[in-house]
Motif scaffolding. Structure first.
Motif, PDB file in Angstrom:
ATOM      1  N   ASN A   1      -5.608  -0.459   1.139  1.00 13.97           N
ATOM      2  CA  ASN A   1      -4.722   0.262   0.220  1.00 13.97           C
ATOM      3  C   ASN A   1      -3.750   1.210   0.921  1.00 13.97           C
ATOM      4  O   ASN A   1      -2.716   1.566   0.361  1.00 13.97           O
ATOM      5  CB  ASN A   1      -5.554   1.102  -0.762  1.00 13.97           C
ATOM      6  CG  ASN A   1      -6.492   0.256  -1.587  1.00 13.97           C
ATOM      7  OD1 ASN A   1      -6.073  -0.714  -2.189  1.00 13.97           O
ATOM      8  ND2 ASN A   1      -7.773   0.596  -1.610  1.00 13.97           N
ATOM      9  N   ILE A   2      -4.110   1.651   2.124  1.00 16.30           N
ATOM     10  CA  ILE A   2      -3.348   2.715   2.790  1.00 16.30           C
ATOM     11  C   ILE A   2      -2.698   2.179   4.062  1.00 16.30           C
ATOM     12  O   ILE A   2      -3.376   1.651   4.939  1.00 16.30           O
ATOM     13  CB  ILE A   2      -4.267   3.921   3.107  1.00 16.30           C
ATOM     14  CG1 ILE A   2      -4.852   4.490   1.802  1.00 16.30           C
ATOM     15  CG2 ILE A   2      -3.498   5.008   3.858  1.00 16.30           C
ATOM     16  CD1 ILE A   2      -5.947   5.514   1.994  1.00 16.30           C
ATOM     17  N   LEU A   3      -1.370   2.306   4.127  1.00 14.88           N
ATOM     18  CA  LEU A   3      -0.618   1.811   5.284  1.00 14.88           C
ATOM     19  C   LEU A   3      -0.585   2.824   6.416  1.00 14.88           C
ATOM     20  O   LEU A   3      -0.665   2.470   7.592  1.00 14.88           O
ATOM     21  CB  LEU A   3       0.836   1.506   4.879  1.00 14.88           C
ATOM     22  CG  LEU A   3       1.058   0.464   3.795  1.00 14.88           C
ATOM     23  CD1 LEU A   3       2.529   0.406   3.413  1.00 14.88           C
ATOM     24  CD2 LEU A   3       0.576  -0.898   4.273  1.00 14.88           C
ATOM     25  N   GLY A   4      -0.393   4.088   6.071  1.00 16.34           N
ATOM     26  CA  GLY A   4      -0.229   5.119   7.090  1.00 16.34           C
ATOM     27  C   GLY A   4      -0.745   6.457   6.603  1.00 16.34           C
ATOM     28  O   GLY A   4      -1.046   6.628   5.420  1.00 16.34           O
ATOM     29  N   ALA A   5      -0.851   7.407   7.537  1.00 16.51           N
ATOM     30  CA  ALA A   5      -1.272   8.766   7.186  1.00 16.51           C
ATOM     31  C   ALA A   5      -0.439   9.753   7.993  1.00 16.51           C
ATOM     32  O   ALA A   5      -0.227   9.564   9.195  1.00 16.51           O
ATOM     33  CB  ALA A   5      -2.746   8.969   7.467  1.00 16.51           C
TER      34      ALA A   5
ATOM     35  N   GLY B   1       0.825  -1.207   0.000  1.00 14.77           N
ATOM     36  CA  GLY B   1       0.000   0.000   0.000  1.00 14.77           C
ATOM     37  C   GLY B   1       0.853   1.248   0.000  1.00 14.77           C
ATOM     38  O   GLY B   1       2.030   1.207  -0.354  1.00 14.77           O
ATOM     39  N   PHE B   2       0.256   2.380   0.407  1.00 21.96           N
ATOM     40  CA  PHE B   2       0.991   3.653   0.399  1.00 21.96           C
ATOM     41  C   PHE B   2       0.647   4.468   1.637  1.00 21.96           C
ATOM     42  O   PHE B   2      -0.219   4.082   2.431  1.00 21.96           O
ATOM     43  CB  PHE B   2       0.687   4.432  -0.892  1.00 21.96           C
ATOM     44  CG  PHE B   2      -0.729   4.953  -1.011  1.00 21.96           C
ATOM     45  CD1 PHE B   2      -1.065   6.239  -0.585  1.00 21.96           C
ATOM     46  CD2 PHE B   2      -1.738   4.168  -1.567  1.00 21.96           C
ATOM     47  CE1 PHE B   2      -2.352   6.726  -0.706  1.00 21.96           C
ATOM     48  CE2 PHE B   2      -3.035   4.651  -1.690  1.00 21.96           C
ATOM     49  CZ  PHE B   2      -3.346   5.931  -1.252  1.00 21.96           C
ATOM     50  N   ILE B   3       1.347   5.578   1.804  1.00 22.53           N
ATOM     51  CA  ILE B   3       1.125   6.467   2.947  1.00 22.53           C
ATOM     52  C   ILE B   3       0.481   7.758   2.447  1.00 22.53           C
ATOM     53  O   ILE B   3       0.994   8.405   1.531  1.00 22.53           O
ATOM     54  CB  ILE B   3       2.450   6.740   3.694  1.00 22.53           C
ATOM     55  CG1 ILE B   3       2.918   5.431   4.362  1.00 22.53           C
ATOM     56  CG2 ILE B   3       2.285   7.842   4.732  1.00 22.53           C
ATOM     57  CD1 ILE B   3       4.254   5.507   5.052  1.00 22.53           C
TER      58      ILE B   3
END
Length: 295
Positions: A67-71, A14-16
């Protein structure tokens, strides 16, 4: 250290998401979202509006741990609530997304072809609060505009110097020496940057790990050996002013590099959209950035 979060960042697909526009860039972020400067009359109202925008993004079904690892959050966002929970707790407990905090106070004036970070007064207190708010790691940005060896060396040294303070506080630093995508000697800057990053990484203690946030390189897979460095937990890429389509296309040519996009993530989202329109567009963006990140 939360080991579930550690494993997620180290090995997750995924993405950040970067939701960290701060003081200077907040009006621009709101304008992109369709809220003009005459809609608020002071800073408090401005921050309340940007928190509403971020809350809408975070609560959207499209903003999902699939889809999202971090924020990455701005300090003001970290101190606000979503449905009665601090933002970082909401992200992790309700969404399974790892929270990071932007800690820099903006850029100094250009010198030696670069912009260092301004001093960060009260950093230890901020890191203490970040721990209390269950933040996993931090992010701080400098900018490289020209291939000036002494300037680039100063940027990387400053990043690692502050990074050590962050590591001592028990948090994971994201080191972000951005190379300006419009730089006329971007390729040379990237070569110099890679050398300086390698030099600083080699000085870290055996078990110390940092993250890197870098501009998508001109030469594909240019940062491959940095990814293999035992001190690097993960390398993420910024969109740097590219459109979402351009950033995704360039990112997809760099195996192992994952996105940490800000403007490219929220591109096209607007306050006036219905929930259905907003969620559909965000979902499309999230899926496209995810696909480019897992190549």
């Amino acid at each position: 250290m939360n080991m579930k979060q550690w494993d997620r960042i180290r090995t997750g697909q995924g993405f950040i998401a970067a939701l960290d526009q701060s003081g200077g860039s907040t009006p621009k972020a709101l304008l992109q979202y369709g809220i003009t400067e005459d809609s608020y009359s002071n800073e408090d109202q401005m921050y309340a509006m940007v928190h509403e925008m971020r809350t809408r993004i975070i609560k959207s079904p499209a903003f999902d741990s699939k889809n999202i690892l971090g924020a990455i959050l701005f300090e003001n966002t970290m101190d606000r609530l979503i449905d009665g929970q601090y933002t970082a707790d909401y992200l992790w407990e309700k969404k399974g997304i790892v929270p990071f905090l932007k800690i820099d106070k903006g850029l100094a004036e250009p010198e030696d072809g670069v912009q260092l970070m301004k001093p960060i007064p009260g950093l230890n207190d901020l890191l203490k609060r970040a721990n209390e708010r269950n933040i996993f790691g931090t992010k701080m940005r400098s900018v490289i505009k020209e291939a000036n060896p002494s300037g680039i060396k100063k940027v990387v040294e400053q990043q690692f110097e502050v990074g050590k303070q962050i590591l001592e506080a028990g948090l994971v630093p994201i080191i972000e020496p951005e190379v300006d995508i419009h730089s006329t000697d971007k390729t040379t800057s990237e070569k110099l940057l890679k050398e300086e990053l390698s030099a600083q990484l080699s000085k870290l203690g055996k078990d110390v790990k940092v993250m890197l946030k870098l501009s998508i390189p001109t030469e594909n897979n240019f940062y491959r050996e940095l990814m293999d460095d035992p001190h690097v937990l993960r390398i993420v890429a910024l969109s740097g002013g590219y459109t979402q389509a351009e950033a995704n296309d360039k990112l997809a040519h760099n195996q192992g590099l994952i996105a940490s996009f800000s403007r490219a993530l929220s591109q096209g989202l607007s306050a006036g959209q219905s929930e259905e329109e907003f969620n559909a567009l965000l979902s499309k963006s999230v899926e496209a950035i995810y696909a480019a990140s897992i190549q």
